[in-house]
Design an enzyme around this catalytic site. Structure first.
Site, mmCIF file in Angstrom:
data_model
loop_
_atom_site.group_PDB
_atom_site.id
_atom_site.type_symbol
_atom_site.label_atom_id
_atom_site.label_comp_id
_atom_site.label_asym_id
_atom_site.label_seq_id
_atom_site.Cartn_x
_atom_site.Cartn_y
_atom_site.Cartn_z
ATOM 1 N N GLU A 1 -3.716 7.706 -5.128
ATOM 2 C CA GLU A 1 -4.007 7.002 -6.382
ATOM 3 C C GLU A 1 -5.340 7.488 -6.943
ATOM 4 O O GLU A 1 -6.311 7.563 -6.188
ATOM 5 C CB GLU A 1 -4.071 5.487 -6.133
ATOM 6 C CG GLU A 1 -2.750 4.922 -5.659
ATOM 7 C CD GLU A 1 -2.790 3.425 -5.337
ATOM 8 O OE1 GLU A 1 -3.869 2.808 -5.474
ATOM 9 O OE2 GLU A 1 -1.756 2.877 -4.945
ATOM 10 N N HIS B 1 -1.131 0.470 -9.704
ATOM 11 C CA HIS B 1 -1.703 -0.531 -8.788
ATOM 12 C C HIS B 1 -2.209 -1.744 -9.577
ATOM 13 O O HIS B 1 -3.341 -2.214 -9.376
ATOM 14 C CB HIS B 1 -2.862 0.098 -7.988
ATOM 15 C CG HIS B 1 -3.189 -0.631 -6.707
ATOM 16 N ND1 HIS B 1 -3.464 0.003 -5.529
ATOM 17 C CD2 HIS B 1 -3.279 -1.960 -6.428
ATOM 18 C CE1 HIS B 1 -3.730 -0.899 -4.576
ATOM 19 N NE2 HIS B 1 -3.617 -2.101 -5.111
ATOM 20 N N ARG C 1 0.855 -1.188 0.000
ATOM 21 C CA ARG C 1 0.000 0.000 0.000
ATOM 22 C C ARG C 1 0.893 1.241 0.000
ATOM 23 O O ARG C 1 1.911 1.287 0.711
ATOM 24 C CB ARG C 1 -0.914 0.039 1.236
ATOM 25 C CG ARG C 1 -2.077 -0.940 1.204
ATOM 26 C CD ARG C 1 -3.166 -0.540 0.188
ATOM 27 N NE ARG C 1 -4.300 -1.451 0.201
ATOM 28 C CZ ARG C 1 -4.440 -2.505 -0.599
ATOM 29 N NH1 ARG C 1 -3.516 -2.804 -1.484
ATOM 30 N NH2 ARG C 1 -5.532 -3.241 -0.538
HETATM 31 N N1 LIG Z 1 -0.817 -3.986 -5.013
HETATM 32 C C1 LIG Z 1 -1.795 -4.861 -5.003
HETATM 33 O O1 LIG Z 1 -2.512 -5.028 -5.989
HETATM 34 C C2 LIG Z 1 -1.996 -5.711 -3.767
HETATM 35 C C3 LIG Z 1 -2.578 -6.959 -3.913
HETATM 36 C C4 LIG Z 1 -2.709 -7.758 -2.774
HETATM 37 C C5 LIG Z 1 -2.288 -7.295 -1.538
HETATM 38 N N2 LIG Z 1 -1.754 -6.062 -1.418
HETATM 39 C C6 LIG Z 1 -1.313 -5.568 -0.108
HETATM 40 O O2 LIG Z 1 -0.292 -6.416 0.366
HETATM 41 C C7 LIG Z 1 -0.417 -6.524 1.778
HETATM 42 C C8 LIG Z 1 0.204 -7.831 2.229
HETATM 43 O O3 LIG Z 1 -0.586 -8.921 1.749
HETATM 44 P P1 LIG Z 1 -0.410 -10.375 2.392
HETATM 45 O O4 LIG Z 1 -1.399 -11.264 1.719
HETATM 46 O O5 LIG Z 1 1.009 -10.745 2.416
HETATM 47 O O6 LIG Z 1 -0.916 -10.087 3.886
HETATM 48 P P2 LIG Z 1 -0.443 -10.775 5.244
HETATM 49 O O7 LIG Z 1 -1.416 -10.321 6.264
HETATM 50 O O8 LIG Z 1 -0.248 -12.233 5.063
HETATM 51 O O9 LIG Z 1 0.994 -10.132 5.499
HETATM 52 C C9 LIG Z 1 1.160 -8.853 6.023
HETATM 53 C C10 LIG Z 1 2.292 -8.934 7.031
HETATM 54 O O10 LIG Z 1 2.503 -7.621 7.541
HETATM 55 C C11 LIG Z 1 2.932 -7.816 8.862
HETATM 56 N N3 LIG Z 1 2.890 -6.629 9.683
HETATM 57 C C12 LIG Z 1 1.862 -6.115 10.403
HETATM 58 N N4 LIG Z 1 2.261 -5.052 11.099
HETATM 59 C C13 LIG Z 1 3.574 -4.874 10.816
HETATM 60 C C14 LIG Z 1 4.553 -3.949 11.232
HETATM 61 N N5 LIG Z 1 4.275 -3.003 12.122
HETATM 62 N N6 LIG Z 1 5.795 -4.047 10.713
HETATM 63 C C15 LIG Z 1 6.102 -5.016 9.833
HETATM 64 N N7 LIG Z 1 5.228 -5.951 9.418
HETATM 65 C C16 LIG Z 1 3.974 -5.873 9.906
HETATM 66 C C17 LIG Z 1 2.012 -8.908 9.408
HETATM 67 O O11 LIG Z 1 2.525 -9.512 10.594
HETATM 68 C C18 LIG Z 1 1.966 -9.856 8.225
HETATM 69 O O12 LIG Z 1 2.940 -10.886 8.336
HETATM 70 C C19 LIG Z 1 -1.914 -6.444 2.030
HETATM 71 O O13 LIG Z 1 -2.185 -5.905 3.322
HETATM 72 C C20 LIG Z 1 -2.432 -5.575 0.915
HETATM 73 O O14 LIG Z 1 -2.632 -4.264 1.386
HETATM 74 C C21 LIG Z 1 -1.577 -5.258 -2.509
#
Ligand SMILES: NC(=O)c1ccc[n+]([C@@H]2O[C@H](COP(=O)([O-])OP(=O)(O)OC[C@H]3O[C@@H](n4cnc5c(N)ncnc54)[C@H](O)[C@@H]3O)[C@@H](O)[C@H]2O)c1
Length: 348
Positions: free
Chosen positions: A274, A293, A245
């Site tokens: 965005e 995105h 994000r």
């Molecule tokens: N660009 C895109 O099109 C797109 C698509 C899918 C997901 N995403 C984004 O990617 C992110 C990650 O997706 P995911 O499936 O791996 O989610 P996930 O929940 O499996 O992984 C997110 C990780 O972030 C960690 N986290 C939380 N707080 C934190 C902190 N303070 N410092 C460091 N790490 C921390 C969590 O512990 C977790 O392991 C989603 O939240 C989403 O916003 C973007």
């Protein structure tokens, strides 16, 4: 005869010709189920306005936000199936209070989004953008000597947020032989160890890494987790990629670091604002590769996310709890779920 189970797809799924803009998202399985009907919501709006979900039993949500107001009149609503894993656009507390579980689709995004991160990482490391321009703009090919890239084998990769996507990035890059460090305060160190990564502090990660990939969830705590001070710790040749994000990175600070050549480059699938503002300074940096995105958007992502949503909707339509993956399980404390069984392990 049982009532029809009515499913809404938010209007942003619809392309101009009236079909689902994403292609095949696995709707055939929903359509084959007796007693289910689906339709697009009539208006592309965010958040969904009060009454928009009235009369529907389930909704598949793309980008339109679901606020507390959106749930006004949605008395039949039993599931919000989010097409993707980010749920910062859904008011979870309001859904929980209304007894509406929200499901996400980690299996759909894991591979495509990790490949998106790798695509940006390799493209930036090899200066693909600049080299394409030399050829396309019919420039003197001697310019290519200015764009020797950063070879990644043997270098250190830092992953901020070592979850579903972050760990898949690590797995995909394993064959090229990078040392992996990760920052994720909520992760069991044993899980990181099993994946072959060393958990470190954020400052250490920024200072040690030749390439940083941001795959953390956006929370109040992770807003600007990459800020000016932490960017200043990066090696001069290091690159940073963000596929999670935009607000995870202080984008003005990143633009400044790139424009002043203080770091090697960046690949951004996501931006703080965005679509990008015309005067956004990040657009002036030559060493950043940008995407609206959508780097991870492929047929496989569409089908995987859609199938995950369809699975949730089918489970609820069949009189069970949605199993995959409910982000607000407290919604099941609502009286409407009393006595409702879990879904069987697999839904065909
Ligand atoms: N660009 C895109 O099109 C797109 C698509 C899918 C997901 N995403 C984004 O990617 C992110 C990650 O997706 P995911 O499936 O791996 O989610 P996930 O929940 O499996 O992984 C997110 C990780 O972030 C960690 N986290 C939380 N707080 C934190 C902190 N303070 N410092 C460091 N790490 C921390 C969590 O512990 C977790 O392991 C989603 O939240 C989403 O916003 C973007």
């Amino acid at each position: 005869m049982a009532d029809t189970f009515r499913v809404a797809l938010t209007r942003d799924f619809r392309s101009d010709d009236g079909t689902i803009g994403w292609g095949d998202i696995g709707m055939a399985q929903l359509e084959a189920e007796p007693g289910i009907e689906w339709e697009f919501l009539p208006v592309d709006e965010t958040p969904l306005s009060p009454g928009a979900l009235a009369g529907f039993d389930g909704v598949m949500v793309l980008g339109n936000a679901v606020s507390a107001e959106s749930l006004v009149g949605a008395d039949r609503l039993k599931v919000v199936a989010r097409f993707g894993v980010g749920y910062d656009t859904i008011d979870l507390d309001a859904c929980t209070a209304a007894g509406v579980p929200v499901t996400i689709t980690p299996d759909g995004v894991r591979g495509p989004m990790a490949l998106a991160a790798v695509t940006l990482l390799l493209s930036v490391a090899h200066n693909v953008r600049q080299k394409d321009r030399i050829v396309r703009e019919r420039r003197d090919w001697s310019e290519r000597y200015r764009y020797n890239g950063l070879g990644l084998p043997g270098k250190t990769l830092g992953i901020i947020g070592f979850g579903n996507i972050g760990r898949e990035v690590q797995r995909l890059l394993a064959p090229i032989g990078m040392e992996v460090v990760a920052y994720d305060p909520y992760l069991d160190p044993a899980v990181a160890g099993q994946a072959g990564a060393r958990l470190v502090g954020i400052e250490e990660l920024m200072a040690e890494s030749d390439a940083v990939v941001v795959t953390a969830a956006l929370t109040p705590e992770t807003h600007h987790i990459v800020n000016a001070e932490r960017l200043a710790l990066m090696k001069e040749h290091a690159i940073i990629v963000n596929v999670a994000r935009g607000p995870l990175i202080d984008q003005n600070a990143l633009a400044e670091a790139l424009l002043k050549g203080r770091i090697g480059g960046a690949g951004l699938d996501v931006l703080e604002e965005e679509p990008a503002r015309d005067d956004d300074p990040i657009l002036d940096a030559d060493t950043v590769l940008l995407s609206p995105h959508a780097t991870g958007w492929t047929d496989l992502l569409a089908y995987g996310n859609g199938s995950g949503c369809v699975r949730s909707l089918l489970e609820v339509a069949r009189g069970t709890r949605p199993s995959h993956v409910v982000v607000n399980p407290a919604a099941f404390d609502h009286e409407r779920w009393t006595g409702v069984p879990d879904a069987p392990k697999t839904v065909s």
